[in-house]
Design a protein around this motif. Sequence first.
Motif, mmCIF file in Angstrom:
data_model
loop_
_atom_site.group_PDB
_atom_site.id
_atom_site.type_symbol
_atom_site.label_atom_id
_atom_site.label_comp_id
_atom_site.label_asym_id
_atom_site.label_seq_id
_atom_site.Cartn_x
_atom_site.Cartn_y
_atom_site.Cartn_z
ATOM 1 N N ARG A 65 1.895 -0.366 -1.315
ATOM 2 C CA ARG A 65 1.386 -0.012 -2.608
ATOM 3 C C ARG A 65 1.950 -0.877 -3.569
ATOM 4 N NH1 ARG A 65 -0.911 5.172 -2.083
ATOM 5 N NH2 ARG A 65 -0.443 6.212 -0.237
ATOM 6 N N ALA A 66 3.353 -1.129 -3.522
ATOM 7 C CA ALA A 66 3.777 -1.914 -4.548
ATOM 8 C C ALA A 66 3.336 -3.616 -4.713
ATOM 9 C CB ALA A 66 5.334 -2.286 -4.270
ATOM 10 N N GLN A 67 2.549 -3.883 -3.443
ATOM 11 C CA GLN A 67 2.048 -5.088 -3.195
ATOM 12 C C GLN A 67 0.548 -5.092 -3.803
ATOM 13 O OE1 GLN A 67 3.426 -8.315 -2.525
ATOM 14 N NE2 GLN A 67 5.208 -7.133 -2.875
ATOM 15 N N GLY A 68 0.061 -3.926 -4.386
ATOM 16 C CA GLY A 68 -1.490 -3.944 -4.523
ATOM 17 C C GLY A 68 -2.361 -3.599 -3.374
ATOM 18 N N ILE A 69 -1.711 -3.295 -2.254
ATOM 19 C CA ILE A 69 -2.672 -2.982 -0.999
ATOM 20 C C ILE A 69 -3.117 -1.681 -1.109
ATOM 21 C CG2 ILE A 69 -2.804 -2.958 1.310
ATOM 22 C CD1 ILE A 69 -0.615 -5.246 1.348
ATOM 23 N N GLU A 70 -4.540 -1.342 -1.129
ATOM 24 C CA GLU A 70 -5.086 -0.003 -1.190
ATOM 25 C C GLU A 70 -4.641 0.741 0.240
ATOM 26 O OE1 GLU A 70 -9.159 0.092 -1.558
ATOM 27 O OE2 GLU A 70 -9.272 2.318 -1.170
ATOM 28 N N ILE A 71 -4.040 1.908 0.198
ATOM 29 C CA ILE A 71 -3.801 2.549 1.209
ATOM 30 C C ILE A 71 -4.628 3.852 1.785
ATOM 31 C CG2 ILE A 71 -1.787 4.040 2.370
ATOM 32 C CD1 ILE A 71 -1.255 1.075 1.817
ATOM 33 N N VAL A 72 -5.039 3.749 2.964
ATOM 34 C CA VAL A 72 -5.717 4.963 3.217
ATOM 35 C C VAL A 72 -5.079 5.557 4.433
ATOM 36 C CG1 VAL A 72 -8.085 3.848 2.458
ATOM 37 C CG2 VAL A 72 -7.158 3.401 4.864
ATOM 38 N N GLU A 73 -5.730 6.642 4.663
ATOM 39 C CA GLU A 73 -5.251 7.695 5.894
ATOM 40 C C GLU A 73 -5.506 7.068 7.161
ATOM 41 O OE1 GLU A 73 -2.697 9.733 3.894
ATOM 42 O OE2 GLU A 73 -3.120 10.488 6.070
ATOM 43 N N LEU A 74 -5.035 7.318 8.076
ATOM 44 C CA LEU A 74 -5.652 6.743 9.677
ATOM 45 C C LEU A 74 -6.953 7.368 9.861
ATOM 46 C CD1 LEU A 74 -5.583 5.055 12.135
ATOM 47 C CD2 LEU A 74 -4.032 6.535 13.109
ATOM 48 N N GLY A 75 -6.734 8.769 9.905
ATOM 49 C CA GLY A 75 -7.931 9.544 10.039
ATOM 50 C C GLY A 75 -8.653 9.088 11.647
ATOM 51 N N THR A 76 -9.871 8.835 11.655
ATOM 52 C CA THR A 76 -10.399 8.560 12.959
ATOM 53 C C THR A 76 -10.775 6.972 12.801
ATOM 54 O OG1 THR A 76 -12.655 9.187 12.183
ATOM 55 C CG2 THR A 76 -11.463 10.560 13.518
ATOM 56 N N LEU A 77 -10.296 6.175 11.629
ATOM 57 C CA LEU A 77 -10.418 4.867 11.332
ATOM 58 C C LEU A 77 -10.458 3.958 12.513
ATOM 59 C CD1 LEU A 77 -9.281 4.217 7.764
ATOM 60 C CD2 LEU A 77 -11.690 4.390 8.546
ATOM 61 N N GLU A 78 -11.268 2.909 12.729
ATOM 62 C CA GLU A 78 -10.948 1.884 13.796
ATOM 63 C C GLU A 78 -10.418 0.684 12.789
ATOM 64 O OE1 GLU A 78 -14.174 0.017 16.108
ATOM 65 O OE2 GLU A 78 -12.840 0.355 17.731
ATOM 66 N N LEU A 79 -9.481 0.159 13.064
ATOM 67 C CA LEU A 79 -8.848 -1.037 12.405
ATOM 68 C C LEU A 79 -9.347 -2.546 12.948
ATOM 69 C CD1 LEU A 79 -5.360 0.572 11.915
ATOM 70 C CD2 LEU A 79 -7.453 0.822 10.532
ATOM 71 N N ASP A 80 -9.361 -3.343 11.893
ATOM 72 C CA ASP A 80 -9.864 -4.784 12.596
ATOM 73 C C ASP A 80 -8.664 -5.378 13.136
ATOM 74 O OD1 ASP A 80 -12.669 -5.058 11.451
ATOM 75 O OD2 ASP A 80 -11.743 -4.364 9.671
ATOM 76 N N LEU A 81 -7.549 -5.010 12.720
ATOM 77 C CA LEU A 81 -6.102 -5.824 12.998
ATOM 78 C C LEU A 81 -5.090 -4.989 12.617
ATOM 79 C CD1 LEU A 81 -5.653 -8.900 13.773
ATOM 80 C CD2 LEU A 81 -5.390 -9.269 11.281
ATOM 81 N N ALA A 82 -4.144 -5.180 13.373
ATOM 82 C CA ALA A 82 -2.770 -4.505 12.996
ATOM 83 C C ALA A 82 -1.597 -5.629 13.269
ATOM 84 C CB ALA A 82 -2.300 -3.359 14.095
ATOM 85 N N ILE A 83 -0.724 -5.682 12.231
ATOM 86 C CA ILE A 83 0.306 -6.629 12.484
ATOM 87 C C ILE A 83 1.463 -5.914 12.438
ATOM 88 C CG2 ILE A 83 1.416 -8.649 11.209
ATOM 89 C CD1 ILE A 83 -1.246 -8.960 9.702
#
Length: 227
Positions: A65-83
């Motif tokens: 958040r401090a870096q300005g990244i929009e944060i969302v809940e995981l919910g049932t989201l499918e993610l493109d990439l995780a690091i």
Amino acid sequence: PHRKELKQEAAVRAAALVESGMRVGLGTGSTAKYAILELGRRLREGELTDIVGVPTSDASDTLARAQGIEIVELGTLELDLAIDGADEIDPNLDLIKGLGGALTREKLVELRAKRLVIIADDAKLVTRLGEKAALPIEVVRFGFESTLARLADLGARGTLREQGGQAYVTDNGNYIFDARFGDALPDAATLAERLKLTPGVVEHGLFLGMATQAFVASSEGVREIPA
Ligand code: DER
């Protein structure tokens, strides 16, 4: 270069895979931190737009958040990439994770990612899981002594993780047992199964068949696995 620069270089390579509009799993630990900082830089410099992040810990949530990244809940989201980082990486890209205490949320987030990109320095490379690192096992606080006794029956020897003289408590309100299994260790898949069948165990740090690639930094530069 020092270890710090090595981690940073691996993190930059992974963050470069993120494209505008992507949904990104944000790992936890000192290496993943550099990836989050790099995503922030790319956003600020206009290289990236419209990404959303799903953090794997309260610490990464705050940092992102401090870096300005929009944060969302995981919910049932499918993610493109995780690091994310790792404590051990074997030749099949099977991992031990959890030294940062975030293994449960990391696993839940990273199972939803199409690609799991691991970033580390070469000190994390092993030929066989368990060579160097203990295996973190998250256990519920209630009756943890009896859970630890059940883990001992599986051949686990280890300690309850402490912080400042108190038992360490995860973001989920649980304890962590850092276990070693010696040579009695059955293969990782068998152990993973037995751990999940142990009442009182929430999650363990074996991440098997999950990582799709890794950037590993050494004094010779950053190596990609698979090449
Ligand atoms: O706890 C975790 O799973 C972290 O990713 C950890 O394994 C790696 O942390 P590091 O990048 O600070 O070594």
